[in-house]
Design a protein around this motif. Structure first.
Motif, PDB file in Angstrom:
ATOM      1  N   PRO A 212     -18.804 -13.012  10.939  1.00 24.75           N
ATOM      2  CA  PRO A 212     -19.406 -14.966  10.303  1.00 24.75           C
ATOM      3  C   PRO A 212     -18.816 -15.948  11.470  1.00 24.75           C
ATOM      4  O   PRO A 212     -18.080 -14.952  12.259  1.00 24.75           O
ATOM      5  N   ARG A 213     -19.943 -16.486  11.640  1.00 24.75           N
ATOM      6  CA  ARG A 213     -18.837 -17.966  12.806  1.00 24.75           C
ATOM      7  C   ARG A 213     -18.576 -18.476  11.909  1.00 24.75           C
ATOM      8  O   ARG A 213     -17.404 -18.516  11.187  1.00 24.75           O
ATOM      9  N   GLY A 214     -17.264 -18.588  13.231  1.00 23.59           N
ATOM     10  CA  GLY A 214     -15.834 -19.387  12.948  1.00 23.59           C
ATOM     11  C   GLY A 214     -14.679 -18.577  12.975  1.00 23.59           C
ATOM     12  O   GLY A 214     -13.509 -18.436  12.938  1.00 23.59           O
ATOM     13  N   GLN A 215     -15.018 -17.271  12.956  1.00 29.81           N
ATOM     14  CA  GLN A 215     -14.392 -15.371  13.188  1.00 29.81           C
ATOM     15  C   GLN A 215     -13.994 -15.292  13.836  1.00 29.81           C
ATOM     16  O   GLN A 215     -14.577 -15.622  14.718  1.00 29.81           O
ATOM     17  N   ASP A 216     -12.468 -14.733  14.151  1.00 30.87           N
ATOM     18  CA  ASP A 216     -12.415 -13.733  15.874  1.00 30.87           C
ATOM     19  C   ASP A 216     -13.616 -13.050  14.990  1.00 30.87           C
ATOM     20  O   ASP A 216     -13.134 -11.791  14.708  1.00 30.87           O
ATOM     21  N   TRP A 217     -14.240 -12.651  16.721  1.00 24.89           N
ATOM     22  CA  TRP A 217     -15.036 -11.575  16.771  1.00 24.89           C
ATOM     23  C   TRP A 217     -14.844 -10.308  16.643  1.00 24.89           C
ATOM     24  O   TRP A 217     -15.108  -9.518  16.089  1.00 24.89           O
ATOM     25  N   LYS A 218     -13.375 -10.298  16.745  1.00 26.68           N
ATOM     26  CA  LYS A 218     -13.480  -8.948  18.032  1.00 26.68           C
ATOM     27  C   LYS A 218     -12.247  -8.556  16.159  1.00 26.68           C
ATOM     28  O   LYS A 218     -12.371  -7.776  15.444  1.00 26.68           O
ATOM     29  N   THR A 219     -12.153  -9.572  15.690  1.00 25.71           N
ATOM     30  CA  THR A 219     -10.910  -8.741  14.966  1.00 25.71           C
ATOM     31  C   THR A 219     -11.924  -8.249  13.471  1.00 25.71           C
ATOM     32  O   THR A 219     -11.091  -8.208  12.986  1.00 25.71           O
ATOM     33  N   GLY A 220     -12.885 -10.117  13.765  1.00 24.42           N
ATOM     34  CA  GLY A 220     -13.697  -9.058  11.991  1.00 24.42           C
ATOM     35  C   GLY A 220     -14.590  -8.265  12.259  1.00 24.42           C
ATOM     36  O   GLY A 220     -14.789  -6.970  11.380  1.00 24.42           O
ATOM     37  N   VAL A 221     -14.528  -7.503  13.472  1.00 25.55           N
ATOM     38  CA  VAL A 221     -15.035  -6.113  14.001  1.00 25.55           C
ATOM     39  C   VAL A 221     -14.347  -4.752  13.266  1.00 25.55           C
ATOM     40  O   VAL A 221     -14.541  -3.905  12.705  1.00 25.55           O
ATOM     41  N   CYS A 222     -13.130  -5.257  13.606  1.00 22.69           N
ATOM     42  CA  CYS A 222     -12.293  -3.872  13.061  1.00 22.69           C
ATOM     43  C   CYS A 222     -11.572  -3.684  12.313  1.00 22.69           C
ATOM     44  O   CYS A 222     -11.225  -2.829  11.073  1.00 22.69           O
ATOM     45  N   ARG A 223     -12.121  -5.135  11.035  1.00 25.05           N
ATOM     46  CA  ARG A 223     -11.740  -5.059   9.501  1.00 25.05           C
ATOM     47  C   ARG A 223     -13.204  -4.863   9.028  1.00 25.05           C
ATOM     48  O   ARG A 223     -12.796  -3.943   7.987  1.00 25.05           O
ATOM     49  N   SER A 224     -14.507  -5.021   9.162  1.00 27.60           N
ATOM     50  CA  SER A 224     -15.762  -4.862   9.194  1.00 27.60           C
ATOM     51  C   SER A 224     -15.283  -2.422   9.204  1.00 27.60           C
ATOM     52  O   SER A 224     -15.952  -2.274   7.665  1.00 27.60           O
ATOM     53  N   LEU A 225     -15.169  -1.981  10.092  1.00 27.96           N
ATOM     54  CA  LEU A 225     -14.969  -1.028   9.865  1.00 27.96           C
ATOM     55  C   LEU A 225     -14.370  -0.075   9.805  1.00 27.96           C
ATOM     56  O   LEU A 225     -14.348   0.524   9.889  1.00 27.96           O
ATOM     57  N   GLY A 226     -13.062  -0.531   8.789  1.00 31.86           N
ATOM     58  CA  GLY A 226     -11.944  -0.438   8.021  1.00 31.86           C
ATOM     59  C   GLY A 226     -10.987   0.181   9.623  1.00 31.86           C
ATOM     60  O   GLY A 226     -10.408   0.839   9.225  1.00 31.86           O
ATOM     61  N   TRP A 227     -10.683  -0.774  10.402  1.00 32.62           N
ATOM     62  CA  TRP A 227      -9.713   0.532  11.938  1.00 32.62           C
ATOM     63  C   TRP A 227      -8.771  -1.128  11.650  1.00 32.62           C
ATOM     64  O   TRP A 227      -8.793  -1.917  11.663  1.00 32.62           O
ATOM     65  N   PRO A 228      -7.464  -0.087  12.284  1.00 32.59           N
ATOM     66  CA  PRO A 228      -6.090  -1.298  11.630  1.00 32.59           C
ATOM     67  C   PRO A 228      -6.847  -2.781  12.616  1.00 32.59           C
ATOM     68  O   PRO A 228      -7.432  -2.216  13.460  1.00 32.59           O
ATOM     69  N   PRO A 229      -6.108  -4.262  12.039  1.00 30.14           N
ATOM     70  CA  PRO A 229      -6.984  -5.069  12.757  1.00 30.14           C
ATOM     71  C   PRO A 229      -5.334  -5.402  14.874  1.00 30.14           C
ATOM     72  O   PRO A 229      -4.564  -6.269  14.522  1.00 30.14           O
ATOM     73  N   ASN A 230      -5.535  -3.566  15.013  1.00 27.27           N
ATOM     74  CA  ASN A 230      -4.793  -3.984  16.803  1.00 27.27           C
ATOM     75  C   ASN A 230      -5.654  -4.540  17.571  1.00 27.27           C
ATOM     76  O   ASN A 230      -6.836  -2.780  17.732  1.00 27.27           O
ATOM     77  N   THR A 231      -6.357  -5.196  18.474  1.00 31.04           N
ATOM     78  CA  THR A 231      -7.550  -5.146  18.723  1.00 31.04           C
ATOM     79  C   THR A 231      -7.522  -4.328  20.757  1.00 31.04           C
ATOM     80  O   THR A 231      -7.992  -3.674  20.636  1.00 31.04           O
ATOM     81  N   GLY A 232      -6.286  -4.006  20.874  1.00 28.91           N
ATOM     82  CA  GLY A 232      -5.594  -3.102  21.731  1.00 28.91           C
ATOM     83  C   GLY A 232      -6.216  -1.552  21.256  1.00 28.91           C
ATOM     84  O   GLY A 232      -6.981  -1.257  22.441  1.00 28.91           O
ATOM     85  N   ALA A 233      -5.790  -1.432  20.713  1.00 32.74           N
ATOM     86  CA  ALA A 233      -5.444  -0.138  19.887  1.00 32.74           C
ATOM     87  C   ALA A 233      -6.700   0.119  19.724  1.00 32.74           C
ATOM     88  O   ALA A 233      -7.759   1.301  19.972  1.00 32.74           O
ATOM     89  N   ALA A 234      -7.724  -0.606  19.287  1.00 27.52           N
ATOM     90  CA  ALA A 234      -9.817  -0.390  18.568  1.00 27.52           C
ATOM     91  C   ALA A 234     -10.341  -0.367  19.776  1.00 27.52           C
ATOM     92  O   ALA A 234     -10.918   0.437  20.201  1.00 27.52           O
ATOM     93  N   TRP A 235      -9.704  -1.082  21.218  1.00 26.49           N
ATOM     94  CA  TRP A 235     -10.663  -1.082  23.175  1.00 26.49           C
ATOM     95  C   TRP A 235     -10.625   0.448  23.291  1.00 26.49           C
ATOM     96  O   TRP A 235     -10.911   1.018  23.443  1.00 26.49           O
ATOM     97  N   GLN A 236      -9.302   0.892  23.367  1.00 27.26           N
ATOM     98  CA  GLN A 236      -8.930   1.922  22.891  1.00 27.26           C
ATOM     99  C   GLN A 236      -9.773   3.254  22.714  1.00 27.26           C
ATOM    100  O   GLN A 236      -9.905   4.131  23.091  1.00 27.26           O
ATOM    101  N   ARG A 237     -10.002   2.631  21.911  1.00 28.21           N
ATOM    102  CA  ARG A 237     -10.707   3.811  20.908  1.00 28.21           C
ATOM    103  C   ARG A 237     -11.762   3.817  21.125  1.00 28.21           C
ATOM    104  O   ARG A 237     -12.765   5.137  21.351  1.00 28.21           O
ATOM    105  N   ILE A 238     -12.363   3.035  21.683  1.00 26.33           N
ATOM    106  CA  ILE A 238     -13.740   2.496  22.165  1.00 26.33           C
ATOM    107  C   ILE A 238     -14.220   2.974  23.528  1.00 26.33           C
ATOM    108  O   ILE A 238     -15.073   3.740  23.427  1.00 26.33           O
TER     109      ILE A 238
END
Length: 265
Positions: A212-238
């Motif tokens: 949704p608009r107004g939310q940090d996109w990367k944090t929202g992606v991690c939350r929706s996919l059930g990933w830990p809220p660590n965007t650095g770790a999420a990027w390494q996974r990607i």
């Protein structure tokens, strides 16, 4: 004394031996039970991953007599452990064995952030070294006009810039228009972030979440996919799910190739 029972199976009922074929990347086979046909992209732990012409991935066990190659039943086996000489780079270009990196050109390619630079390096790194093109990253595009002015692009020092979410009417669009010239080219992809330019099917899910608009996109992606809220770790996974240009969306592929052509022409 051990007794052995003779094999009384008639010869015509015994399965005929089939050839064993190394599951080399790029080999196109069909898994007959599912009808899935695709090219081998990786082989590990007794399984093989195929990619069909639509970019869909499927993992199959490498069972005896488990695949069809040009209509013939074959058994896929792991390629030999010796290092295979790649025929193509991750970008799909023809590999040049033993090629040395060219002395860096005066021209440059700028991308918007560190993740963009790491993705470009992983897929186009071999090509860029042969061409002598250095990729640097900005921290956003707000300072792009002053950066371009300081760089002073010219015939022997062309500048290419890749921008995220470059859509008509946006702030990024207006900045790009203000710095584009004969020797400075700004192009972009439509995605909110470079993460979204990676095909979700290469990462094991069907589509990127809608945040949704107004939310940090990367944090929202991690939350929706059930990933830990660590965007650095999420990027390494990607990034670990990207093996070649096949794992990227065409809207990004075309723009990066355009920039390389522009800087090296």
């Amino acid at each position: 004394m051990r007794q052995y029972s003779p094999d009384l199976t008639p010869p015509w009922k015994k399965p005929k031996p089939v050839p064993e074929v190394p599951a080399e990347p790029g080999l196109v086979v069909e898994e007959p039970r599912s009808g899935f046909c695709g090219a081998v992209i990786r082989c590990e732990a007794g399984t093989v991953t195929l990619e069909d012409r639509f970019g869909k991935h499927r993992v199959f066990p490498m069972e005896p007599r488990g695949f069809l190659l040009e209509g013939r039943v074959v058994t896929l086996v792991r390629p030999s452990s010796g290092p295979a000489r790649p025929t193509h780079t991750a970008s799909g270009s023809v590999a040049v064995p033993g090629a040395r990196a060219r002395v860096a050109r005066a021209g440059r390619i700028y991308v918007e952030g560190r993740h963009d630079a790491e993705l470009v390096e992983k897929v186009w790194g071999d090509d860029l070294r042969i061409e002598g093109v250095v990729v640097e990253y900005l921290e956003g595009v707000d300072d792009l006009p002053s950066i371009v002015s300081d760089f002073a692009p010219g015939p022997d020092a062309r500048l290419g810039v890749l921008v995220d979410h470059l859509v008509p009417g946006s702030k990024e669009w207006r900045i790009a228009e203000s710095v584009t010239s004969e020797h400075a080219l700004v192009v972009g992809h439509p995605y909110i972030d470079i993460w979204e330019a990676v095909k979700p099917t290469s990462l094991g899910f069907q589509s990127w979440p809608r945040v949704p608009r107004g939310q940090d996109w990367k944090t929202g992606v991690c939350r929706s996919l059930g990933w830990p809220p660590n965007t650095g770790a999420a990027w390494q996974r990607i990034l670990s799910g990207v093996h070649s240009y096949r794992d990227l969306e065409p809207e990004l592929l075309g723009r990066v190739e355009e920039l390389i052509d522009f800087v090296t022409s």
